[in-house]
Design a protein around this motif. Sequence first.
Motif, PDB file in Angstrom:
ATOM      1  N   UNK A  67       0.787  -1.227   0.000  1.00 48.03           N
ATOM      2  CA  UNK A  67       0.000   0.000   0.000  1.00 48.03           C
ATOM      3  C   UNK A  67       0.820   1.278   0.000  1.00 48.03           C
ATOM      4  N   UNK A  68       2.139   1.147   0.037  1.00 47.95           N
ATOM      5  CA  UNK A  68       3.010   2.314  -0.006  1.00 47.95           C
ATOM      6  C   UNK A  68       2.911   2.977  -1.378  1.00 47.95           C
ATOM      7  N   UNK A  69       2.680   4.296  -1.424  1.00 52.77           N
ATOM      8  CA  UNK A  69       2.588   4.980  -2.708  1.00 52.77           C
ATOM      9  C   UNK A  69       3.919   4.991  -3.451  1.00 52.77           C
ATOM     10  N   UNK A  70       3.857   4.727  -4.743  1.00 52.86           N
ATOM     11  CA  UNK A  70       5.041   4.790  -5.601  1.00 52.86           C
ATOM     12  C   UNK A  70       4.994   6.063  -6.429  1.00 52.86           C
ATOM     13  N   UNK A  71       3.862   6.289  -7.103  1.00 47.83           N
ATOM     14  CA  UNK A  71       3.717   7.495  -7.899  1.00 47.83           C
ATOM     15  C   UNK A  71       2.265   7.825  -8.115  1.00 47.83           C
ATOM     16  N   UNK A  72       2.042   9.026  -8.595  1.00 53.75           N
ATOM     17  CA  UNK A  72       0.717   9.520  -8.907  1.00 53.75           C
ATOM     18  C   UNK A  72       0.726   9.934 -10.371  1.00 53.75           C
ATOM     19  N   UNK A  73      -0.279   9.505 -11.124  1.00 54.29           N
ATOM     20  CA  UNK A  73      -0.338   9.814 -12.551  1.00 54.29           C
ATOM     21  C   UNK A  73      -1.711  10.379 -12.909  1.00 54.29           C
TER      22      UNK A  73
END
Length: 94
Positions: A67-73
Amino acid sequence: MHNTKMPVWTDRKILSEFMSVDELTELGTGDVAYIKPIKARDLKEMFPDVPPLHDNMTLYALLNADGTPILLADSREAAVANAFEADLQMASLH
């Protein structure tokens, strides 16, 4: 009681007999990711540094298996492309 329609390995109680909570949490981390559509108004919790956006705007978060965020697109396709470039296996959310 175990649901007979589900594989035994999906039962947390049974899994906890073989793996610690930490081991379960790390399962797939760095190898497996998923994409979650998210409204701009809900971003601050996941991405504290995000600039102000229109509340109803839908963005796509690429998240690690834990659930750790990697990126936002701004598109699902961009999130998938990034996952592909990072050699991540994609998991499906239901």
